[in-house]
Design a protein around this motif. Structure first.
Motif, PDB file in Angstrom:
ATOM      1  N   GLY A   3       0.790  -1.219   0.000  1.00  0.00           N
ATOM      2  CA  GLY A   3       0.000   0.000   0.000  1.00  0.00           C
ATOM      3  C   GLY A   3       0.825   1.274   0.000  1.00  0.00           C
ATOM      4  N   ARG A   4       2.066   1.204   0.420  1.00  0.00           N
ATOM      5  CA  ARG A   4       2.937   2.389   0.487  1.00  0.00           C
ATOM      6  C   ARG A   4       3.737   2.656  -0.773  1.00  0.00           C
ATOM      7  NH1 ARG A   4       3.896   6.289   3.894  1.00  0.00           N
ATOM      8  NH2 ARG A   4       6.109   6.492   3.665  1.00  0.00           N
ATOM      9  N   HIS A   5       3.726   1.741  -1.708  1.00  0.00           N
ATOM     10  CA  HIS A   5       4.578   1.913  -2.891  1.00  0.00           C
ATOM     11  C   HIS A   5       4.272   3.195  -3.650  1.00  0.00           C
ATOM     12  CE1 HIS A   5       7.247  -1.513  -3.008  1.00  0.00           C
ATOM     13  NE2 HIS A   5       6.278  -2.205  -2.451  1.00  0.00           N
ATOM     14  N   SER A   6       3.023   3.618  -3.661  1.00  0.00           N
ATOM     15  CA  SER A   6       2.697   4.862  -4.372  1.00  0.00           C
ATOM     16  C   SER A   6       3.272   6.091  -3.663  1.00  0.00           C
ATOM     17  CB  SER A   6       1.182   5.012  -4.508  1.00  0.00           C
ATOM     18  OG  SER A   6       0.576   5.157  -3.235  1.00  0.00           O
ATOM     19  N   ARG A   7       3.653   5.956  -2.397  1.00  0.00           N
ATOM     20  CA  ARG A   7       4.224   7.062  -1.624  1.00  0.00           C
ATOM     21  C   ARG A   7       5.750   7.066  -1.634  1.00  0.00           C
ATOM     22  NH1 ARG A   7       0.382  10.790  -0.828  1.00  0.00           N
ATOM     23  NH2 ARG A   7      -1.505   9.871  -0.011  1.00  0.00           N
ATOM     24  N   MET A   8       6.342   6.009  -2.134  1.00  0.00           N
ATOM     25  CA  MET A   8       7.804   5.923  -2.131  1.00  0.00           C
ATOM     26  C   MET A   8       8.392   6.848  -3.198  1.00  0.00           C
ATOM     27  SD  MET A   8       8.243   1.835  -1.454  1.00  0.00           S
ATOM     28  CE  MET A   8      10.017   1.859  -1.313  1.00  0.00           C
ATOM     29  N   THR A  19      20.009   1.098  -4.625  1.00  0.00           N
ATOM     30  CA  THR A  19      20.817   2.255  -4.244  1.00  0.00           C
ATOM     31  C   THR A  19      20.579   2.585  -2.776  1.00  0.00           C
ATOM     32  OG1 THR A  19      19.106   3.851  -4.823  1.00  0.00           O
ATOM     33  CG2 THR A  19      20.635   3.181  -6.598  1.00  0.00           C
ATOM     34  N   PRO A  20      21.471   3.324  -2.160  1.00  0.00           N
ATOM     35  CA  PRO A  20      21.269   3.693  -0.759  1.00  0.00           C
ATOM     36  C   PRO A  20      19.928   4.400  -0.539  1.00  0.00           C
ATOM     37  CG  PRO A  20      23.519   4.178  -1.401  1.00  0.00           C
ATOM     38  CD  PRO A  20      22.786   3.775  -2.658  1.00  0.00           C
ATOM     39  N   GLY A  21      19.551   5.283  -1.457  1.00  0.00           N
ATOM     40  CA  GLY A  21      18.265   5.963  -1.317  1.00  0.00           C
ATOM     41  C   GLY A  21      17.096   4.992  -1.376  1.00  0.00           C
ATOM     42  N   ALA A  22      17.177   4.027  -2.266  1.00  0.00           N
ATOM     43  CA  ALA A  22      16.116   3.027  -2.392  1.00  0.00           C
ATOM     44  C   ALA A  22      16.044   2.154  -1.142  1.00  0.00           C
ATOM     45  CB  ALA A  22      16.332   2.167  -3.632  1.00  0.00           C
ATOM     46  N   ARG A  23      17.190   1.777  -0.609  1.00  0.00           N
ATOM     47  CA  ARG A  23      17.199   0.978   0.622  1.00  0.00           C
ATOM     48  C   ARG A  23      16.608   1.772   1.780  1.00  0.00           C
ATOM     49  NH1 ARG A  23      22.416  -0.404  -1.213  1.00  0.00           N
ATOM     50  NH2 ARG A  23      23.355   0.787   0.485  1.00  0.00           N
ATOM     51  N   HIS A  24      16.899   3.073   1.817  1.00  0.00           N
ATOM     52  CA  HIS A  24      16.346   3.934   2.871  1.00  0.00           C
ATOM     53  C   HIS A  24      14.812   4.006   2.747  1.00  0.00           C
ATOM     54  CE1 HIS A  24      16.106   7.132   5.791  1.00  0.00           C
ATOM     55  NE2 HIS A  24      15.451   7.882   4.918  1.00  0.00           N
ATOM     56  N   GLU A  25      14.323   4.217   1.538  1.00  0.00           N
ATOM     57  CA  GLU A  25      12.867   4.257   1.309  1.00  0.00           C
ATOM     58  C   GLU A  25      12.222   2.934   1.708  1.00  0.00           C
ATOM     59  OE1 GLU A  25      10.455   6.510   0.084  1.00  0.00           O
ATOM     60  OE2 GLU A  25      12.013   7.966   0.538  1.00  0.00           O
ATOM     61  N   GLU A  26      12.878   1.842   1.373  1.00  0.00           N
ATOM     62  CA  GLU A  26      12.375   0.508   1.717  1.00  0.00           C
ATOM     63  C   GLU A  26      12.274   0.348   3.239  1.00  0.00           C
ATOM     64  OE1 GLU A  26      11.344  -3.550   0.474  1.00  0.00           O
ATOM     65  OE2 GLU A  26      11.711  -1.778  -0.746  1.00  0.00           O
ATOM     66  N   GLU A  27      13.265   0.828   3.957  1.00  0.00           N
ATOM     67  CA  GLU A  27      13.253   0.722   5.413  1.00  0.00           C
ATOM     68  C   GLU A  27      12.140   1.586   6.024  1.00  0.00           C
ATOM     69  OE1 GLU A  27      13.812  -0.600   9.099  1.00  0.00           O
ATOM     70  OE2 GLU A  27      14.624  -1.465   7.260  1.00  0.00           O
ATOM     71  N   ILE A  28      11.962   2.790   5.512  1.00  0.00           N
ATOM     72  CA  ILE A  28      10.872   3.655   5.980  1.00  0.00           C
ATOM     73  C   ILE A  28       9.525   2.962   5.741  1.00  0.00           C
ATOM     74  CG2 ILE A  28       9.631   5.808   5.510  1.00  0.00           C
ATOM     75  CD1 ILE A  28      12.389   7.079   4.946  1.00  0.00           C
ATOM     76  N   THR A  29       9.379   2.379   4.560  1.00  0.00           N
ATOM     77  CA  THR A  29       8.137   1.692   4.212  1.00  0.00           C
ATOM     78  C   THR A  29       7.916   0.483   5.118  1.00  0.00           C
ATOM     79  OG1 THR A  29       8.247   2.440   1.931  1.00  0.00           O
ATOM     80  CG2 THR A  29       6.955   0.466   2.341  1.00  0.00           C
ATOM     81  N   LEU A  63      -7.339  -3.361   5.623  1.00  0.00           N
ATOM     82  CA  LEU A  63      -7.434  -2.013   6.189  1.00  0.00           C
ATOM     83  C   LEU A  63      -6.046  -1.406   6.374  1.00  0.00           C
ATOM     84  CD1 LEU A  63     -10.310  -2.229   8.813  1.00  0.00           C
ATOM     85  CD2 LEU A  63     -10.172  -0.713   6.844  1.00  0.00           C
ATOM     86  N   ALA A  64      -5.096  -2.195   6.857  1.00  0.00           N
ATOM     87  CA  ALA A  64      -3.730  -1.692   7.025  1.00  0.00           C
ATOM     88  C   ALA A  64      -3.150  -1.277   5.675  1.00  0.00           C
ATOM     89  CB  ALA A  64      -2.847  -2.760   7.682  1.00  0.00           C
ATOM     90  N   ARG A  65      -3.398  -2.087   4.646  1.00  0.00           N
ATOM     91  CA  ARG A  65      -2.889  -1.751   3.309  1.00  0.00           C
ATOM     92  C   ARG A  65      -3.520  -0.449   2.823  1.00  0.00           C
ATOM     93  NH1 ARG A  65      -4.361  -6.128  -0.264  1.00  0.00           N
ATOM     94  NH2 ARG A  65      -6.264  -4.974  -0.527  1.00  0.00           N
ATOM     95  N   ALA A  66      -4.816  -0.278   3.043  1.00  0.00           N
ATOM     96  CA  ALA A  66      -5.484   0.963   2.635  1.00  0.00           C
ATOM     97  C   ALA A  66      -4.927   2.156   3.406  1.00  0.00           C
ATOM     98  CB  ALA A  66      -6.988   0.844   2.838  1.00  0.00           C
ATOM     99  N   LEU A  67      -4.676   1.986   4.691  1.00  0.00           N
ATOM    100  CA  LEU A  67      -4.137   3.078   5.502  1.00  0.00           C
ATOM    101  C   LEU A  67      -2.707   3.437   5.103  1.00  0.00           C
ATOM    102  CD1 LEU A  67      -5.566   2.047   8.965  1.00  0.00           C
ATOM    103  CD2 LEU A  67      -6.237   4.034   7.579  1.00  0.00           C
ATOM    104  N   ALA A  68      -1.992   2.493   4.532  1.00  0.00           N
ATOM    105  CA  ALA A  68      -0.618   2.755   4.098  1.00  0.00           C
ATOM    106  C   ALA A  68      -0.561   3.799   2.989  1.00  0.00           C
ATOM    107  CB  ALA A  68       0.046   1.459   3.636  1.00  0.00           C
ATOM    108  N   THR A  69      -1.658   4.003   2.290  1.00  0.00           N
ATOM    109  CA  THR A  69      -1.685   5.028   1.239  1.00  0.00           C
ATOM    110  C   THR A  69      -1.831   6.425   1.820  1.00  0.00           C
ATOM    111  OG1 THR A  69      -4.095   4.943   0.914  1.00  0.00           O
ATOM    112  CG2 THR A  69      -2.740   3.383  -0.376  1.00  0.00           C
ATOM    113  N   GLU A  70      -1.970   6.513   3.138  1.00  0.00           N
ATOM    114  CA  GLU A  70      -2.120   7.771   3.875  1.00  0.00           C
ATOM    115  C   GLU A  70      -3.334   8.572   3.414  1.00  0.00           C
ATOM    116  OE1 GLU A  70       1.604   9.880   3.719  1.00  0.00           O
ATOM    117  OE2 GLU A  70       2.722   8.125   4.394  1.00  0.00           O
ATOM    118  N   PRO A  71      -4.508   7.951   3.439  1.00  0.00           N
ATOM    119  CA  PRO A  71      -5.709   8.669   2.981  1.00  0.00           C
ATOM    120  C   PRO A  71      -6.183   9.684   4.012  1.00  0.00           C
ATOM    121  CG  PRO A  71      -6.360   6.586   3.918  1.00  0.00           C
ATOM    122  CD  PRO A  71      -4.832   6.620   3.930  1.00  0.00           C
TER     123      PRO A  71
END
Length: 158
Positions: A3-8, A19-29, A63-71
């Motif tokens: 659900g967070r991929h659209s926010r990455m 890349t380091p930036g991609a790994r950082h985004e992955e960790e945040i997600t 529901l968790a997946r939907a909330l991951a989109t930060e609606p």
């Protein structure tokens, strides 16, 4: 995490080459996904595939997946469909918790116990026409709602 991929912020090539930036985004997600699993009380099952969970728990994962989109507004169509009474009651408590996090919820639902326990504003439709718009307690006392959903004793009506 899906659900967070659209926010990455990283692109496909950054992810492909890790890349380091991609790994950082992955960790945040990953961290946000774990927080949301805790919110829906599935944190202890984070390592299990969603498809292996019982139906009621799969609904929480959805529901968790939907909330991951930060609606700002979460639209739910019959969220209690297929749930047993205990799962429906737990869903009501979960919806109240979600609301406290600042997410507004618009729900179409026929389980009145869920609607009454988790809503602060209710609109009642009868064959597509609005017959009431008020607080849950007022809906239950509204004669038009009672007539439309419970029927009227013909002897009393006469």
């Amino acid at each position: 995490m899906l659900g967070r991929h659209s926010r990455m912020k990283n692109g496909i090539f950054a992810s492909l080459f890790a890349t380091p930036g991609a790994r950082h985004e992955e960790e945040i997600t990953r961290q946000r996904a774990l927080e949301l699993l805790e919110l829906v009380e599935l944190g202890h099952l984070a390592d299990r595939p969603a498809g292996s969970l019982p139906y009621g728990l799969q609904r929480r994962a959805e529901l968790a997946r939907a909330l991951a989109t930060e609606p700002q507004l979460l639209l739910l169509d019959e969220p209690a469909a297929g749930l047993n009474p205990q799962e429906t009651a737990e869903l009501g408590q979960l919806l109240l918790r979600i609301g406290k996090y600042g997410v507004s919820i618009l729900m179409v639902e026929h389980h009145m116990d869920l609607v009454m326990s988790s809503s602060d504003h209710v609109i009642v439709l009868d064959y597509g026409l609005k017959i009431a718009e008020c607080k849950p307690a007022d809906v239950q006392a509204n004669p038009r709602v009672v007539e439309a959903y419970l029927g009227v004793d013909e002897a009393e009506a006469a």
